[in-house]
Scaffold this motif. Sequence first.
Motif, mmCIF file in Angstrom:
data_model
loop_
_atom_site.group_PDB
_atom_site.id
_atom_site.type_symbol
_atom_site.label_atom_id
_atom_site.label_comp_id
_atom_site.label_asym_id
_atom_site.label_seq_id
_atom_site.Cartn_x
_atom_site.Cartn_y
_atom_site.Cartn_z
ATOM 1 N N TRP A 89 0.673 -1.180 -0.318
ATOM 2 C CA TRP A 89 0.612 -0.016 0.200
ATOM 3 C C TRP A 89 1.486 1.343 -0.060
ATOM 4 C CZ3 TRP A 89 -4.489 0.154 -2.055
ATOM 5 C CH2 TRP A 89 -5.830 -0.077 -1.644
ATOM 6 N N THR A 193 -11.465 -4.719 -5.643
ATOM 7 C CA THR A 193 -10.264 -5.104 -5.600
ATOM 8 C C THR A 193 -10.296 -6.516 -6.514
ATOM 9 O OG1 THR A 193 -10.186 -5.856 -3.559
ATOM 10 C CG2 THR A 193 -9.265 -3.646 -3.180
ATOM 11 N N ARG A 277 -19.777 10.020 5.617
ATOM 12 C CA ARG A 277 -20.807 9.216 5.919
ATOM 13 C C ARG A 277 -21.805 10.530 6.935
ATOM 14 N NH1 ARG A 277 -19.930 4.918 10.885
ATOM 15 N NH2 ARG A 277 -17.383 6.093 10.665
ATOM 16 N N LYS A 280 -20.635 13.256 10.022
ATOM 17 C CA LYS A 280 -19.245 12.828 10.717
ATOM 18 C C LYS A 280 -18.543 14.515 9.556
ATOM 19 C CE LYS A 280 -17.617 9.819 12.117
ATOM 20 N NZ LYS A 280 -17.560 8.506 13.033
ATOM 21 N N TYR A 286 -11.783 12.027 1.492
ATOM 22 C CA TYR A 286 -13.219 11.026 0.846
ATOM 23 C C TYR A 286 -13.550 12.071 -1.135
ATOM 24 C CZ TYR A 286 -13.833 9.534 4.871
ATOM 25 O OH TYR A 286 -14.046 8.234 6.080
HETATM 26 C C1 LIG Z 1 -9.908 -0.066 -2.541
HETATM 27 C C2 LIG Z 1 -10.441 0.041 -0.800
HETATM 28 C C3 LIG Z 1 -9.264 -0.549 -0.123
HETATM 29 C C4 LIG Z 1 -11.090 0.631 -0.366
HETATM 30 C C5 LIG Z 1 -11.401 0.772 0.750
HETATM 31 C C6 LIG Z 1 -12.567 2.089 0.871
HETATM 32 C C7 LIG Z 1 -12.843 2.622 2.707
HETATM 33 C C8 LIG Z 1 -12.144 4.583 2.899
HETATM 34 C C9 LIG Z 1 -13.058 2.662 3.380
HETATM 35 C C10 LIG Z 1 -13.616 2.859 4.204
HETATM 36 C C11 LIG Z 1 -13.883 2.392 5.625
HETATM 37 C C12 LIG Z 1 -14.458 2.799 6.518
HETATM 38 C C13 LIG Z 1 -15.622 2.390 7.207
HETATM 39 C C14 LIG Z 1 -14.017 3.975 7.503
HETATM 40 C C15 LIG Z 1 -14.373 4.628 8.856
HETATM 41 O O1 LIG Z 1 -13.548 5.607 9.342
HETATM 42 P P1 LIG Z 1 -13.787 6.307 10.350
HETATM 43 O O2 LIG Z 1 -14.771 5.978 11.527
HETATM 44 O O3 LIG Z 1 -12.650 6.647 11.449
HETATM 45 O O4 LIG Z 1 -13.821 7.281 9.057
HETATM 46 P P2 LIG Z 1 -15.224 8.482 9.413
HETATM 47 O O5 LIG Z 1 -15.973 9.048 10.608
HETATM 48 O O6 LIG Z 1 -15.550 9.748 8.444
HETATM 49 O O7 LIG Z 1 -15.763 7.510 8.580
#
Ligand SMILES: CC(C)=CCC/C(C)=C/CC/C(C)=C/COP(=O)(O)OP(=O)(O)O
Length: 445
Positions: A89, A193, A277, A280, A286
């Motif tokens: 990665w 993926t 989301r 948040k 993002y």
């Molecule tokens: C190709 C590949 C492997 C893609 C991955 C995609 C990806 C970024 C998924 C997010 C997973 C996730 C629920 C994060 C929430 O983190 P958090 O709770 O720390 O963040 P938030 O408050 O912004 O939701």
Amino acid sequence: MAAVPSSSGSTRCSSHPHPHQEMKLTITQLEQLKVERKVFEIYHLLSDVSPHAKSLMMELWRDKHIEFLTRGLRQLGPSFFVLDANRPWLCYWILHSIALLGESVDSELENNVVDFLSRCQDKDGGYGGGPGQMPHLATTYAAVNTLVTLGSERALSSIDRGKMYKFLLKMKDSSGAFRMHDGGEMDVRASYTAISVASMLNILDSVLIRDVGSFIQRCQTYEGGIAGEPGSEAHGGYTFCGLAAMILINEADKLDLPNLIDWVAFRQGVECGFQGRTNKLVDGCYSFWQGGVLALMQKLLSVAGKQSEASTLCGGLGSGESMYNMTSSTPGKLSDIGFSFMNEKTECGPLFHSVALQQYLLLCSQVLEGGFKDKPGKNRDHYHSCYCLSGLSVSQYSCCKDPRHNPPLPNEVLGPYSNLLEPIHPLYNVILDKYYKGHEFFSSS
Ligand SMILES: CC(C)=CCC/C(C)=C/CC/C(C)=C/COP(=O)(O)OP(=O)(O)O
Ligand SMILES: [Zn+2]
């Protein structure tokens, strides 16, 4: 007064100090506003201060980013012996960022990366997080994208595609979902993926895609976004994975696209960045996960429009119904869908405020010492550098119908035009030219 080349190749007066010094008085005010995430106010404050200072703050600090990224890659050298599962990665985040900035690494470093990834390749196919580690779909995606980004014959031919196909098949569950690794979790990341790698390597077939679409369809929530697994909360990261995978298997029409567009569009906040989301905080990464979805949607608008018409006429699509073929020219081969997608018409302008997103990235995520971060108050890292730069590229090219031959107009690129990055292929997140080179290589070998 001597003029010296700036980090972006434009000229800057040698007597001018670094913006940190020049803006000493206002920098505290700026930091305060950044913490309060008032990006529009930051912008106006900058225009009040001095046009020169404003243009310095709006500049992409290329040399500093390259320095930060290259140092990160070199530091991976000694830790090739350390047990951690993130190194493919790190290779991808760093090398893709450098490529977005239009640069490359020297051949010694490139060879080291190819050798290292070869040692991560499992004898039965796929890539682990380090030599001797169990193959995993996430690190497999990262390794393949890294090698495509390097683009040399040595890099591309180091991938054992026959064994890769067997590995992908082994990760496939009878439900249609994929597992991240042997005995591991099944989610939309795994679907994306696996499909992205197979499509890129020209090994995608009807066996690999069987029931993938129905699993992803079950992950779309009442909000319109896509969750990691059925019954979970919609999230930008998974929404990108879900939509991109659906496009690559030509089943995007199985999703409720009008609802999906609505959900993503409303994730851009007053701070100008995107949140992952509902309810948040916004976060620079993002910019790609959500901004990338809206970039993909620019080529799917007529499908979304037909779904809207159908839902008005028939009271909504029943689940499992697939009424429209996504691509106007159905490609002969599954692996060519990613190629044909780039030839599809871009049906509208940006579906988000693309200049505002560039503002968030340059003013709030960019670290003037190099690298990018989630938001003010956080530290820079290579993951955020990769996805902030990817999101910046997506927003700069969001008005372009043909990014390779007709670059954006100056007013579509915030700050000096030298801020312009390389365009990406939004389905795989690799540099567009590198994608075409890889596609040609894997189509003919
Ligand atoms: C190709 C590949 C492997 C893609 C991955 C995609 C990806 C970024 C998924 C997010 C997973 C996730 C629920 C994060 C929430 O983190 P958090 O709770 O720390 O963040 P938030 O408050 O912004 O939701
Ligand atoms: Zn983030």
